[in-house]
Design an enzyme around this catalytic site. Structure first.
Site, PDB file in Angstrom:
ATOM      1  N   ASP A  41       0.819  -1.230   0.000  1.00 32.36           N
ATOM      2  CA  ASP A  41       0.000   0.000   0.000  1.00 32.36           C
ATOM      3  C   ASP A  41       0.848   1.273   0.000  1.00 32.36           C
ATOM      4  OD1 ASP A  41      -1.966  -1.912   0.326  1.00 32.36           O
ATOM      5  OD2 ASP A  41      -3.057  -0.826   1.864  1.00 32.36           O
ATOM      6  N   CYS A  79      -4.541  -5.521  -3.179  1.00 32.61           N
ATOM      7  CA  CYS A  79      -3.352  -6.359  -2.982  1.00 32.61           C
ATOM      8  C   CYS A  79      -3.319  -7.637  -3.812  1.00 32.61           C
ATOM      9  CB  CYS A  79      -3.224  -6.716  -1.505  1.00 32.61           C
ATOM     10  SG  CYS A  79      -3.112  -5.296  -0.388  1.00 32.61           S
ATOM     11  N   HIS A 133      -0.198 -12.664  -2.267  1.00 29.27           N
ATOM     12  CA  HIS A 133      -1.243 -12.453  -1.268  1.00 29.27           C
ATOM     13  C   HIS A 133      -1.590 -13.799  -0.652  1.00 29.27           C
ATOM     14  CE1 HIS A 133      -4.252  -9.837   0.565  1.00 29.27           C
ATOM     15  NE2 HIS A 133      -4.999 -10.919   0.615  1.00 29.27           N
TER      16      HIS A 133
END
Length: 563
Positions: A41, A79, A133
């Site tokens: 992020d 993500c 992820h």
């Protein structure tokens, strides 16, 4: 005369040896290691990207000897889909991952990943922290054993990340957004990224004498929420010095479908206590300042981890043999357009840092005993001054990383994927940027574009607008970013076939960046798009469709003197 001739060549030979020992020229025949550092992020709020607030001396130092891409963009600002996209070099419409609920090898195609390609070429591939992820999106294994030589490392303290560990003023524990802590009071007495850093350094030491090159990916968890970071980093950003986003209001002409209501933030206990109205808020200004303070502090916390790992390259004699890449999976809104988090097609959500270091190419080889990356203590007051490195203004994408790293490491080049590549295991939908790293272009290429997309369940704003499950997706926002403008079409989408209907236009956005760099003034309705939009439905892929549209649109804007 012959004696003089021999003497001259002898001195020239000695001179060349000295030059080579000084490390001025690159030797491309050697096998380079890869160190791939991935923040979570992180938008380009860094000193090397001319951010006036954030203190990031270690990343800035890396940038000073690297090629810095100033306009790099993710393919989807969330993500899981983004990571699968850049690790396979395929776009979300090819991976068919728009949420977190499928594994591309089963749901789309058995695509070769970036670390898998290096592994198949004799590299020891190692994963620390959040690279893929976690969960279904990587088969609950971070794609092991396909991508990694050994099982990936996950820090034990991460299991406490979403638990009630944030101490309030009265001493009670909460699950908050703002969560600066005393590390010694945390479960296990540490934090995930501190553990990631220690493991990465341990792996570097274990590989220093290896006969095999390594590919080490380190995925930091910050600045992803919650902002659970060491409390001392807040001291770098006094709250009285914080300012609001320059454009904190929702733009008047922003289509509802384009807005993300930041529902993940609303679920945090300290945000719930604000009793905000859904979907537009707004968050009180004093709390906005605290969010920005904690985000910037999280960036400095990540910078310290980066500094420790890069210094380990020096300490173990690896800096001269290792290509370093630093990037992020996508950006994060800090109040711009009245939005927070990611989940949109705006620059603040899709733009990422992308920094590439190759010894002997982006800077001379380090001399014996010379330190390339001495760790810098961010708390030592004055901001370090570094050169800007080799800046590239051309628009590039995260799907470009795979073919670029492969080329820089001397592996066989990847061929470009055909329009339908579901049955092709190894190919790229990106571009090889190696030539830009060796020779940054002097003139800006205005014909380069990045492509991003974001799904929505409805034209109206809903609780699941930020992250709809695949079955609920009814609209896809396809966005093109050029040097001069951002153009987005929100079109109907079939979640069963994972296909858009480019003739079913729900809304559009057009931002002319020279006069509107913050993307606040949507001028979509000021242009006649009807003729081109009719043509889009006849073309097989949205990428090619929008490329044709961009060419048409660009010529029209240039003829009017707008570009």
């Amino acid at each position: 005369i012959c004696i003089m001739f021999v003497s001259t060549w002898m001195w020239l030979f000695i001179l060349i040896l000295h030059v080579l020992e000084a490390g001025v020229f690159a030797v491309d025949s050697k096998q380079f290691n890869i160190l791939y550092l991935i923040a979570d992020d992180l938008r380009p709020t860094l000193g090397c990207y001319s951010d006036p607030v954030v203190k990031s001396p270690n990343i800035d130092q890396l940038a000073s000897v690297s090629t810095v891409f100033h306009n790099a963009y993710a393919q989807q600002a969330v993500c899981g889909p983004s990571r699968v996209s850049f690790l396979t070099s395929r776009r979300p419409d090819t991976t068919k991952l728009y949420d977190f609920n499928s594994y591309w090898r089963v749901h789309a195609g058995n695509y070769t990943t970036l670390p898998q390609y290096f592994k198949s070429n004799g590299y020891t591939t190692l994963s620390v922290g959040k690279v893929f992820h976690p969960g279904i999106a990587s088969n609950h294994s971070d794609d092991y054993p396909y991508s990694w030589s050994v099982p990936p490392y996950h820090p034990p303290s991460f299991k406490y990340e979403k638990r009630k560990v944030c101490k309030d003023k009265d001493g009670t524990l909460h699950s908050n957004l703002l969560c600066a802590v005393d590390v010694s009071e945390m479960p296990l007495g540490t934090l995930p990224d501190i553990e990631n850093t220690a493991e990465a350094i341990r792996l570097l030491e274990s590989m220093k004498d290896s006969h095999h090159p390594f590919f080490l990916a380190v995925g930091f968890y910050k600045p992803h929420i919650p902002f659970r970071i060491p409390r001392e980093y807040l001291k770098l950003y006094p709250i009285e010095s914080m300012t609001l986003a320059p454009d904190p209001d929702v733009p008047k002409k922003l289509p509802n479908v384009a807005y993300n209501p930041w529902t993940d933030i609303r679920k945090r206990e300290d945000v719930q206590a604000l009793n905000l109205s859904f979907p537009y808020g707004p968050i009180p200004k004093d709390f906005q300042l605290q969010i920005r303070q904690h985000y910037f502090a999280s960036v400095s916390y990540v910078d310290a981890q980066v500094g420790s790992i890069l210094q380990a390259l020096d300490d173990f004699g690896l800096a001269k043999d290792t290509i370093v890449v630093f990037s992020s999976d996508h950006g994060w809104s800090l109040g711009e357009h009245g939005e927070w988090a990611k989940y949109s097609n705006f620059d603040v959500a899709t733009r990422v840092p992308l920094i590439v270091y190759k010894p002997g190419v982006t800077s001379p080889f380090p001399r014996p005993g010379e330190k390339t990356f001495p760790c810098i203590d961010v708390f030592q007051g004055t901001r370090e001054q570094f050169g800007k490195g080799r800046g590239v203004e051309r628009v590039v994408e995260l799907v470009d990383v795979f073919p670029t790293l492969s080329h820089l490491a001397g592996l066989s080049p990847l061929r470009h994927c055909p329009s339908s590549s579901f049955k092709i295991e190894l190919c790229t939908e990106g571009s090889n940027l190696a030539n830009l790293i060796r020779n940054p272009e002097r003139e800006l290429n205005r014909e380069a574009y990045s492509f991003s997309q974001y799904p929505r369940p409805s034209d109206s704003i809903q609780e699941n607008s930020d992250l709809p499950d695949l079955a609920d997706i009814r609209i896809m926002g396809y966005s093109i970013r050029s040097t001069d403008y951002r153009y987005t079409l929100w079109v109907g989408f079939d979640p069963v076939r994972c296909q858009p209907n480019m003739t079913d236009i729900h809304a559009g956005e057009m931002y002319l960046l020279a006069e509107d760099p913050g993307e606040d003034n949507n001028v979509f309705d000021e242009f006649d798009h009807a003729t081109v939009l009719r043509k889009l439905g006849m073309l097989p892929s949205w990428t090619e469709s929008l490329k044709h549209h961009v060419m048409y649109l660009s010529s029209g804007l240039k003829s009017k003197g707008i570009l």
